[in-house]
Design an enzyme around this catalytic site. Structure first.
Site, mmCIF file in Angstrom:
data_model
loop_
_atom_site.group_PDB
_atom_site.id
_atom_site.type_symbol
_atom_site.label_atom_id
_atom_site.label_comp_id
_atom_site.label_asym_id
_atom_site.label_seq_id
_atom_site.Cartn_x
_atom_site.Cartn_y
_atom_site.Cartn_z
ATOM 1 N N LEU A 220 0.851 -1.190 0.000
ATOM 2 C CA LEU A 220 0.000 0.000 0.000
ATOM 3 C C LEU A 220 0.887 1.240 0.000
ATOM 4 O O LEU A 220 1.595 1.511 0.973
ATOM 5 C CB LEU A 220 -0.907 -0.005 1.235
ATOM 6 C CG LEU A 220 -2.013 1.039 1.260
ATOM 7 C CD1 LEU A 220 -3.071 0.703 0.230
ATOM 8 C CD2 LEU A 220 -2.634 1.116 2.653
ATOM 9 N N HIS B 193 6.712 1.804 11.722
ATOM 10 C CA HIS B 193 7.390 3.018 11.284
ATOM 11 C C HIS B 193 6.439 4.192 11.490
ATOM 12 O O HIS B 193 5.222 4.044 11.362
ATOM 13 C CB HIS B 193 7.756 2.870 9.801
ATOM 14 C CG HIS B 193 8.654 3.943 9.275
ATOM 15 N ND1 HIS B 193 8.179 5.175 8.886
ATOM 16 C CD2 HIS B 193 9.997 3.963 9.044
ATOM 17 C CE1 HIS B 193 9.187 5.909 8.436
ATOM 18 N NE2 HIS B 193 10.302 5.200 8.527
#
Length: 340
Positions: A128, A232
């Site tokens: 994505l 992240h």
């Protein structure tokens, strides 16, 4: 106003996909910035869309977000039908071990990582990526949920469990604290080298060299311990979207960067549960209005998904003419619709 929609990737999209891949950064293995590897993935995807047998084997379906009128490619989304076919799919599973000493009157709780193949045969959503210039206006939600609409329209091609791996913590210099504290000790390469090798060649080298015994996290550097199960910073919104969709983090992490692996039962995903097949009752000219839902039409290579201004009535959907023309939908067609 720009109108974006999702469609299957084609072999000749390699240059556009390469431009996206250059923007992804370290740890994004599904879109390596290597033209030959991307061409191989596009060929794999093309073969998957062309395959007639519905039983999941080892398919990759790549969807791209295109701007109507310009043909600009602004994002990507991938689906893998069945993991662990070509080589085992590895994860770390975190468990807690409690030990008690009567003499010391002390209980010690230790976190332990186990190398496992628990997700062999599961499906995966991944890859994505939305161009940084387009990260407003709800396009990210359409990009992500188009994958579940594709599953809904091709349910037999996917497993009963689906996972999503989120990129783990990586610093501004491209270093992964988790990899530096663990994997590097056994492979003699830095994170970028290992990440690139994995994206180009697969992870069989993990099976060859990674220790099979349990790993006590207390023996790892503090930075590596702190990275376990953490996404992240750029992946936090994606994690929230996954949780809203029905995915959960159950202690599984990526073997390279320690990022969280999210898991869900396929049929329990919010978009799949809410998706309804509806006939197109009418196509009318109407001003561009609020896009209140998501829609999908077509099968395999003819699949399309988009944010729609369609209205729901007793006899089905009334679709704006510009949507119908762009997506090649006519009165009487049955499309899949879900409220936003």
């Amino acid at each position: 106003m720009s109108f974006w929609f999702m469609r299957p990737a084609r072999i000749d999209d390699v240059d556009a996909v390469m431009e996206l891949a250059k923007l992804t950064g370290a740890g994004f293995t599904n879109l390596p910035p290597d033209r030959d590897s991307l061409a191989a993935r596009l060929n794999w995807s093309d073969r998957s869309f062309a395959r007639e047998d519905d039983a999941p084997q080892d398919e990759l379906y790549m969807l791209l977000m295109e701007e109507a009128g310009t043909g600009r490619i602004g994002g990507s989304a991938l689906l893998f039908s069945r993991l662990g076919v070509r080589w085992p799919f590895y994860s770390y599973r975190m468990s807690c071990l409690s030990q008690f000493s009567q003499e010391l009157e002390r209980t010690i709780r230790l976190d332990v990582l186990h190398l496992v193949n628990d997700f062999n045969d599961a499906s995966e959503v991944g890859g994505l990526f939305l161009h940084p210039d387009l990260r407003t206006g709800g396009l990210g939600g359409m990009l992500a949920r188009s994958r579940y609409l594709f599953i809904a329209r091709h349910r037999q091609r996917f497993a009963d469990r689906v996972i999503a791996e989120l990129r783990g913590r990586i610093d501004e210099n491209g270093h992964s604290p988790f990899w530096d504290g663990l994997g590097r000790q056994f492979f003699g390469m830095n994170f970028d080298e290992a990440d690139t090798f994995n994206s180009l060649n697969g992870n069989q080298f993990i099976a060859d060299l990674m220790p099979k015994l349990a790993i006590y996290t207390a023996l790892l550097p503090e930075a590596a311990q702190a990275a376990i199960g953490q996404p992240h910073e750029s992946g936090v919104p994606a994690m929230r979207m996954l949780e809203k969709e029905g995915f959960a983090y159950n202690g599984y992490v990526d073997i390279f960067d320690g990022g969280p692996t999210m898991v869900a039962a396929t049929n329990s995903l919010r978009t799949i549960k809410a998706a309804q097949p509806m006939p197109v009752a009418a196509v009318t000219d109407m001003p561009d209005a609020e896009r209140r839902g998501l829609a999908a039409a077509g099968q395999l290579r003819d699949f399309r998904a988009w944010s729609t201004s369609a209205t729901v009535g007793e006899n089905g959907l009334t679709l704006p003419s510009h949507e119908a023309a762009t997506l090649n939908v006519t009165t009487g067609d049955t499309i899949t619709h879900v409220a936003r």
